[in-house]
Design a protein around this motif. Structure first.
Motif, PDB file in Angstrom:
ATOM      1  N   VAL A 191      11.280   7.963   3.784  1.00 26.84           N
ATOM      2  CA  VAL A 191      10.073   7.333   4.314  1.00 26.84           C
ATOM      3  C   VAL A 191      10.457   6.289   5.358  1.00 26.84           C
ATOM      4  N   ARG A 192       9.761   6.313   6.480  1.00 20.80           N
ATOM      5  CA  ARG A 192       9.971   5.277   7.496  1.00 20.80           C
ATOM      6  C   ARG A 192       9.270   4.003   7.052  1.00 20.80           C
ATOM      7  N   GLY A 193      10.054   3.041   6.634  1.00 19.60           N
ATOM      8  CA  GLY A 193       9.512   1.790   6.127  1.00 19.60           C
ATOM      9  C   GLY A 193       8.818   0.950   7.175  1.00 19.60           C
ATOM     10  N   ASP A 194       9.106   1.197   8.460  1.00 15.76           N
ATOM     11  CA  ASP A 194       8.436   0.436   9.509  1.00 15.76           C
ATOM     12  C   ASP A 194       7.019   0.939   9.764  1.00 15.76           C
ATOM     13  N   GLN A 195       6.670   2.125   9.225  1.00 14.54           N
ATOM     14  CA  GLN A 195       5.342   2.685   9.456  1.00 14.54           C
ATOM     15  C   GLN A 195       4.583   3.014   8.180  1.00 14.54           C
ATOM     16  N   ALA A 196       5.236   2.919   7.044  1.00 12.49           N
ATOM     17  CA  ALA A 196       4.581   3.296   5.792  1.00 12.49           C
ATOM     18  C   ALA A 196       4.899   2.283   4.698  1.00 12.49           C
ATOM     19  N   LYS A 197       3.908   2.021   3.894  1.00  8.54           N
ATOM     20  CA  LYS A 197       4.072   1.163   2.723  1.00  8.54           C
ATOM     21  C   LYS A 197       3.919   2.050   1.492  1.00  8.54           C
ATOM     22  N   ILE A 198       4.932   2.042   0.633  1.00  9.03           N
ATOM     23  CA  ILE A 198       4.909   2.878  -0.571  1.00  9.03           C
ATOM     24  C   ILE A 198       4.107   2.154  -1.646  1.00  9.03           C
ATOM     25  N   LEU A 199       3.064   2.812  -2.132  1.00  9.46           N
ATOM     26  CA  LEU A 199       2.198   2.230  -3.159  1.00  9.46           C
ATOM     27  C   LEU A 199       2.542   2.734  -4.558  1.00  9.46           C
ATOM     28  N   GLU A 200       3.039   3.976  -4.636  1.00 10.08           N
ATOM     29  CA  GLU A 200       3.312   4.589  -5.951  1.00 10.08           C
ATOM     30  C   GLU A 200       4.346   5.694  -5.781  1.00 10.08           C
ATOM     31  N   PRO A 225       7.110  18.047  -9.860  1.00 12.40           N
ATOM     32  CA  PRO A 225       6.538  17.577  -8.605  1.00 12.40           C
ATOM     33  C   PRO A 225       6.699  16.054  -8.506  1.00 12.40           C
ATOM     34  N   LEU A 226       7.055  15.596  -7.312  1.00 10.00           N
ATOM     35  CA  LEU A 226       7.248  14.169  -7.067  1.00 10.00           C
ATOM     36  C   LEU A 226       6.135  13.682  -6.157  1.00 10.00           C
ATOM     37  N   LEU A 227       5.309  12.787  -6.685  1.00 11.44           N
ATOM     38  CA  LEU A 227       4.176  12.248  -5.947  1.00 11.44           C
ATOM     39  C   LEU A 227       4.539  10.886  -5.379  1.00 11.44           C
ATOM     40  N   ILE A 228       4.233  10.710  -4.097  1.00 11.51           N
ATOM     41  CA  ILE A 228       4.252   9.358  -3.547  1.00 11.51           C
ATOM     42  C   ILE A 228       2.878   9.100  -2.933  1.00 11.51           C
ATOM     43  N   HIS A 229       2.430   7.885  -3.097  1.00 12.98           N
ATOM     44  CA  HIS A 229       1.185   7.426  -2.489  1.00 12.98           C
ATOM     45  C   HIS A 229       1.606   6.367  -1.481  1.00 12.98           C
ATOM     46  N   VAL A 230       1.272   6.589  -0.224  1.00 12.88           N
ATOM     47  CA  VAL A 230       1.691   5.683   0.839  1.00 12.88           C
ATOM     48  C   VAL A 230       0.507   5.302   1.720  1.00 12.88           C
ATOM     49  N   GLN A 231       0.635   4.149   2.350  1.00 12.73           N
ATOM     50  CA  GLN A 231      -0.265   3.769   3.433  1.00 12.73           C
ATOM     51  C   GLN A 231       0.550   3.902   4.703  1.00 12.73           C
ATOM     52  N   VAL A 232       0.027   4.665   5.651  1.00 14.49           N
ATOM     53  CA  VAL A 232       0.750   4.952   6.886  1.00 14.49           C
ATOM     54  C   VAL A 232       0.015   4.308   8.056  1.00 14.49           C
ATOM     55  N   GLU A 233       0.785   3.634   8.893  1.00 11.76           N
ATOM     56  CA  GLU A 233       0.222   3.017  10.101  1.00 11.76           C
ATOM     57  C   GLU A 233       0.029   4.102  11.156  1.00 11.76           C
ATOM     58  N   THR A 234      -1.189   4.239  11.638  1.00  7.30           N
ATOM     59  CA  THR A 234      -1.487   5.182  12.713  1.00  7.30           C
ATOM     60  C   THR A 234      -2.021   4.388  13.905  1.00  7.30           C
ATOM     61  N   GLY A 235      -2.255   5.037  14.996  1.00 11.74           N
ATOM     62  CA  GLY A 235      -2.823   4.380  16.163  1.00 11.74           C
ATOM     63  C   GLY A 235      -4.226   3.858  15.915  1.00 11.74           C
ATOM     64  N   GLU A 236      -4.858   4.379  14.869  1.00 13.99           N
ATOM     65  CA  GLU A 236      -6.236   3.970  14.567  1.00 13.99           C
ATOM     66  C   GLU A 236      -6.322   3.147  13.289  1.00 13.99           C
TER      67      GLU A 236
END
Length: 124
Positions: free
Chosen positions: A28-37, A52-63
């Motif tokens: 995961v690119r830590g400069d663009q995504a925050k890992i929540l779970e 199955p490996l689940l990750i929940h992330v918040q990703v920075e987009t242009g919007e």
């Protein structure tokens, strides 16, 4: 190592129970995504040795920030023959649907991606 530092890559890997040591993971690119779970989802009755490996992330987009759920898989090999192994892969696919339904129950508007080495699963 400069790129690793610049983009703040975060490796994510949880050991499964596969006898050959096959697991799924993320980089995961830590400069663009925050890992929540981060959570493995072992299937009932030994359906898979590579949960199955689940990750929940918040990703920075242009919007702005977007919340994503990613479910990574490595389904059973077809090396034993497609007909012999299809029931197990179908059960693994159904397990992913169960995980998806659980996410949507909590977050009906969730953005969910099911990915990985899914092989071919016959549809009934």
């Amino acid at each position: 190592h400069e790129l690793l530092q610049e983009f703040e890559y975060i490796p994510i890997l949880l050991e499964g129970t596969d006898s050959r040591g096959i697991d799924v993971g993320y980089l995961v690119r830590g400069d663009q995504a925050k890992i929540l779970e981060v959570q493995q989802h072992p299937a009932p009755e030994g359906i898979t040795s590579r949960p199955p490996l689940l990750i929940h992330v918040q990703v920075e987009t242009g919007e702005g920030m977007v919340s994503l759920y990613l479910i990574n898989n490595h389904f059973t090999s077809m090396s034993g023959g497609e007909l012999a192994t299809d029931p197990r892969r179908s059960a693994q696919a159904a397990w992913n649907v169960n995980i998806l339904e659980n996410i949507l129950e909590i977050d009906p508007d969730a953005n969910v991606v099911i990915l990985g080495d899914l092989k071919t699963v016959a549809l009934a």
